[in-house]
Design an enzyme around this catalytic site. Structure first.
Site, mmCIF file in Angstrom:
data_model
loop_
_atom_site.group_PDB
_atom_site.id
_atom_site.type_symbol
_atom_site.label_atom_id
_atom_site.label_comp_id
_atom_site.label_asym_id
_atom_site.label_seq_id
_atom_site.Cartn_x
_atom_site.Cartn_y
_atom_site.Cartn_z
ATOM 1 N N HIS A 22 -7.017 -10.770 -13.014
ATOM 2 C CA HIS A 22 -8.436 -10.464 -12.815
ATOM 3 C C HIS A 22 -8.795 -9.164 -13.533
ATOM 4 O O HIS A 22 -8.050 -8.675 -14.382
ATOM 5 C CB HIS A 22 -8.771 -10.419 -11.326
ATOM 6 C CG HIS A 22 -7.895 -9.503 -10.546
ATOM 7 N ND1 HIS A 22 -8.154 -8.164 -10.404
ATOM 8 C CD2 HIS A 22 -6.747 -9.730 -9.869
ATOM 9 C CE1 HIS A 22 -7.219 -7.610 -9.677
ATOM 10 N NE2 HIS A 22 -6.343 -8.526 -9.337
ATOM 11 N N HIS A 309 -15.291 -6.686 -5.428
ATOM 12 C CA HIS A 309 -14.975 -5.265 -5.537
ATOM 13 C C HIS A 309 -15.696 -4.445 -4.471
ATOM 14 O O HIS A 309 -15.172 -3.438 -3.993
ATOM 15 C CB HIS A 309 -15.324 -4.770 -6.946
ATOM 16 C CG HIS A 309 -14.261 -5.074 -7.944
ATOM 17 N ND1 HIS A 309 -14.454 -5.030 -9.303
ATOM 18 C CD2 HIS A 309 -12.958 -5.434 -7.780
ATOM 19 C CE1 HIS A 309 -13.332 -5.337 -9.926
ATOM 20 N NE2 HIS A 309 -12.417 -5.593 -9.015
ATOM 21 N N ARG A 451 3.613 16.984 -6.535
ATOM 22 C CA ARG A 451 4.546 16.668 -7.615
ATOM 23 C C ARG A 451 3.792 16.667 -8.944
ATOM 24 O O ARG A 451 2.764 16.005 -9.078
ATOM 25 C CB ARG A 451 5.197 15.297 -7.397
ATOM 26 C CG ARG A 451 6.272 14.976 -8.432
ATOM 27 C CD ARG A 451 6.919 13.630 -8.154
ATOM 28 N NE ARG A 451 6.008 12.524 -8.390
ATOM 29 C CZ ARG A 451 6.292 11.248 -8.127
ATOM 30 N NH1 ARG A 451 7.450 10.936 -7.580
ATOM 31 N NH2 ARG A 451 5.420 10.290 -8.371
ATOM 32 N N ASP A 574 14.180 5.597 -6.843
ATOM 33 C CA ASP A 574 14.878 5.760 -8.113
ATOM 34 C C ASP A 574 16.338 6.132 -7.907
ATOM 35 O O ASP A 574 17.218 5.676 -8.642
ATOM 36 C CB ASP A 574 14.180 6.826 -8.971
ATOM 37 C CG ASP A 574 12.993 6.254 -9.740
ATOM 38 O OD1 ASP A 574 12.893 5.014 -9.808
ATOM 39 O OD2 ASP A 574 12.176 7.034 -10.241
#
Length: 862
Positions: A22, A309, A451, A574
């Site tokens: 979309h 939306h 961060r 990670d």
């Protein structure tokens, strides 16, 4: 290419997105394709539709659904480079590039009226809840958002070049307006929606169609209208409901364009000045963003627009919204007061005294639940002797504010990447300063770990001109790119330092591998401090600096790392991937590792011991942190903080309050001694079962009730379960109680009633006690009105034996006059629960034991 026989390069793939290709993911694909001069076509092999891959509208119109097989065809001078980039996008970025749709789970209470509300004579209009909540206010009707028929009196272009200039300038203005809104949209959802609108306003196919209309003799205004109708019709023929609802975005953008090229304004301006409920056929996302949310209490939409939306934005902003309310604009009178109950899917158009009483009690219930949450959240993050901070992950000001509302002890990971994505250039220092300051002010002194930008890997930005890595996650990303993009880093560091005057800001670097990289990062911070000092700009000179521990190499050099930093945060996502050399998103290898594998847990234990030896602060984030069953491991590891999604804060804090630090250490030791992750899974599952609530508690005792009917009493007791966080589905619990009540009255006699049920609508077995100020009729066996109600709710999944033991013990006690009189005379909730524990001790103990199975795993010694 000039050779007609040249065969385009092909790239086959299956659409990995549940909602299909979309507007938002399509905009990312078009952005990649537009970086190259080669022609890029996209073919949906299911329906045969071929689209221009450089056009968002073209991609959307291909109606690509989940699992549809597709092929990209690339041909031109730079086709190999284009094919390589598109291959990387399709296989690495596309599965992750979409902001997840917020799903509103179907509830058993949707379109069902509580017995107390029905007894008040309420009449309702049904709707589909697409954003939960309750709103009450005056009806404001928004006329249909549509393009005007005439689009100005001038339909023919007298000067095509002039008309094309109007269109190009108009599109530039529309894009500028969207970019301005993007600056102030601080939610990932809001930004993603606006970025999709920006991509449509920049679409090559849109401009081609507008140009075609003008060159065909149409005026600019007429060209806009007919182009909009063309695309609305094109998308409207899609079999995908989600794609069909994108036509509202096209219509809204074209209306904005029409305002620029014509003297008329086809949109209705709405100004709210009192609590209001907006009623509309449909709503564009930018229309919604322009409304004053101080006065907007609810939305009512005639169309079923759960994936529009506007609906997605309403959910992200917490605006109660009902959709599929047929003929709402005809049925509701402007200025009249209504209630939108988007928990139950009800619209109440006429408010009697009884209905107002119900919703006053409902609002009081919601307020008490919020107060109970706040009370729990202030005190619940401590075990018997160990305090652990429960912080939130966030990427925007609004996410942070919501997290603090849920009781977050801080922001453990503020991801700044969202500020850098979906733009033509990096955000300015001032723009970043405004965002960081908002978050720090909302924290009110609580720590905020920001961060620095972690770009690269699966997060690409064109304006940094990053090289293409064969393995992006092991390549040029995170802090590794800072040396080549020093001005971008300096702007961010200056913004963070300036925001540090507002509260407890900490700076954290991503993807650090060695001491040398930390030293370089600290030097960059020192440079930013010097520049601010020269300009006499204040900042926290003692700001804490830390690193995200996500590379195994860092875990083996902590003796060198710890002296250089103030804190560390373990990034389990990670770190686990690199530890096991396995991509957790790759189904072929993801099953080969688990963060609960004893080897990984031993690595975490080693990290914790080293960090503790150097007296540094240690936190954790990632999917492992977000699993509530892992809490005993984190307490056993002696961590200072866990950082999780903001919506989970309350549940985690309540769970932490039930844990014993010494016992958690023993659980960790048993986990470390296991041979397989499955053994750890069994150990933690069993331990989680032991964290159940007590059968009796003060928050399930109501003294001095003003309820007037049996319906109100049962509703009030169900609400007590809800306030105490013992149920998330009030309707199921209420109906389970009424199912017993309709078979026979639970009026026991002597002024007592004992409603009861078995249902998994309660989170754990519980007894609720309610004493009325004025007795009420209950069809009791002795005909006497009821003054005291003792409700027993047990989980259906528990054994019938447990249910009968507790109920039999309670029934026997209620036949005792002294027992009844003691309950009637008790002055406090605490006195009631203490008495019940004393009198029902044996039965309560058996109930609690039944909910706490012992783990069967017997780990081997290491």
């Amino acid at each position: 290419m000039s050779d007609r026989n040249h065969k385009p390069l092909e790239l086959f793939f299956s659409c990995p997105l549940v909602s299909g290709l979309h507007a938002r993911p399509a905009s990312h694909l078009a952005e990649v394709a537009n970086q190259f001069s080669s022609e890029c076509s996209l073919k949906n092999l299911r329906n045969g539709v071929v689209a221009n891959a450089k056009s968002v509208l073209g991609i959307i119109s291909a109606d690509i659904r989940h699992h549809d097989r597709c092929v990209l065809l690339v041909s031109g001078a730079d086709e190999r480079a284009a094919h390589k980039s598109l291959h990387a996008f399709v296989h690495e970025t596309l599965p992750k590039c979409d902001v997840p749709l917020v799903d509103v789970a179907t509830s058993s209470q949707s379109n069902s009226m509580p017995r107390a509300l029905k007894a008040a004579g309420a009449v309702f209009i049904s709707g589909v809840p697409i954003s939960r909540g309750i709103g009450q206010g005056q009806v404001v009707v928004l006329r249909r958002m549509s393009l005007p028929e005439k689009a100005g009196s001038r339909k023919v272009a007298t000067n095509p070049n002039h008309e094309l200039d109007l269109i190009r300038n108009g599109l530039a203005s529309v894009r500028h307006q969207i970019l301005e809104k993007l600056k102030y949209s601080l939610t990932p959802v809001g930004s993603a929606v606006l970025q999709a609108d920006l991509a449509i306003a920049s679409d090559v196919l849109l401009l081609e169609k507008l140009t075609e209309q003008v060159l065909g003799g149409k005026s600019a205004g007429r060209a806009v209208v007919e182009t909009a109708e063309y695309f609305i019709d094109l998308l409207g023929r899609s079999e995908s409901k989600y794609i069909r609802q994108r036509s509202a975005d096209i219509e809204e953008i074209c209306m904005q364009l029409l305002e620029e090229v014509c003297d008329e304004s086809p949109t209705q301006s709405v100004s709210l000045s009192e609590p209001s409920v907006l009623v509309a056929e449909s709503l564009g996302p930018q229309q919604l963003l322009q409304l004053d949310r101080r006065w907007l209490k609810a939305l009512v939409l005639e169309h079923s627009a759960g994936t529009s939306h506007a609906a997605i934005l309403a959910r992200s902003l917490g605006i109660p919204t009902l959709a599929a309310v047929r003929n709402a604009r005809l049925l509701l009178t402007p200025g009249s007061e209504i209630v939108v109950d988007a928990h139950r899917g009800l619209l109440i158009p006429q408010l009697s005294a009884g209905i107002r009483r119900f919703y006053e009690r409902e609002q009081r219930t919601l307020d008490l639940r919020k107060t109970a949450w706040s009370r729990d959240l202030r005190n619940a993050a401590e075990t018997d002797r160990k305090r652990i901070e429960v912080a939130a992950n966030a990427s925007s000001g609004e996410e942070s504010i919501a997290a603090f509302g849920n009781g977050a002890d801080g922001i453990g990971l503020f991801r700044t990447e969202m500020i850098f994505l979906g733009r033509d250039g990096p955000p300015s220092e001032q723009e970043q300063f405004a965002i960081y300051s908002e978050v720090v002010r909302a924290a009110e002194g609580r720590p905020v770990i920001i961060r620095t930008f972690d770009i690269g890997g699966d997060k690409k930005v064109a304006y940094l001109n990053l090289t293409r890595d064969e393995n992006p996650f092991l390549g040029y990303r995170g802090a590794r790119i800072y040396a080549d993009h020093r001005p971008v880093l300096q702007a961010q560091l200056r913004a963070i330092l300036r925001a540090s005057t507002e509260g407890g800001v900490r700076i954290m670097a991503p993807m650090i591998t060695s001491r040398e990289e930390i030293v370089e990062f600290k030097a960059a911070i020192a440079e930013a401090k010097r520049s601010l000092t020269r300009e006499s700009v204040p900042f926290d000179s003692e700001i804490k600096i830390g690193v995200m521990l996500e590379v195994p190499a860092l875990g083996f050099s902590l003796d060198q790392i710890c002296p250089e930093v103030d804190f560390l945060s373990i990034g389990t996502n990670d770190l686990s991937q690199y530890f096991f050399a396995a991509d957790r998103s790759n189904a072929n290898v993801s099953s080969r590792f688990s963060v609960r594998h004893p080897a990984f847990l031993r690595f975490l234990e080693q990290i914790s011991q080293q960090v503790r030896f150097h007296h540094k602060w240690l936190g954790v984030c990632g999917d492992m942190a977000a699993n509530i069953q892992n809490l005993p491991l984190f307490l056993g590891l002696d961590l200072d903080e866990i950082s999780i999604p903001g919506a989970e804060i309350h549940e985690f804090k309540r769970a932490l309050s039930k844990l014993d630090a010494d016992e958690c250490r023993r659980v960790l030791e048993r986990a470390l001694a296991c041979k397989h992750a499955s053994e750890v899974d069994e150990l933690l599952t069993a331990r989680h079962g032991q964290m159940q609530e007590s059968l009796v508690s003060d928050d399930l005792v109501v003294l001095g009730s003003t309820s007037r009917t049996k319906e109100e009493v049962i509703q009030e007791m169900v609400d007590a379960f809800y306030i105490a966080d013992r149920t998330t589905d009030r309707h199921l619990l209420e109906e389970a109680l009424w199912a017993r009540e309709e078979v026979y009255s639970t009026g026991l006699g002597f002024g007592f009633a004992t409603p009861h049920c078995k249902t998994d609508a309660v989170t754990s077995d519980a007894i609720c006690v309610l004493r009325l100020n004025d007795p009420i009729h209950w069809d009791s066996v002795d005909g006497e009105p009821v003054r005291m109600v003792v409700l027993l709710a047990l989980r259906d999944s528990e054994s019938a034996t447990t249910h009968m033991q507790v109920f039999s013990a309670l029934a026997r006690k209620l036949m005792n006059e002294e027992f009844r009189h003691h309950l009637l005379r008790a002055e406090t909730a605490g006195a009631v629960t203490a008495y019940l524990r004393d009198e029902l001790g044996a039965a309560i103990g058996k109930s609690n034991e039944a909910q706490a199975p012992e783990p069967s795993v017997q780990p081997q010694a290491p």
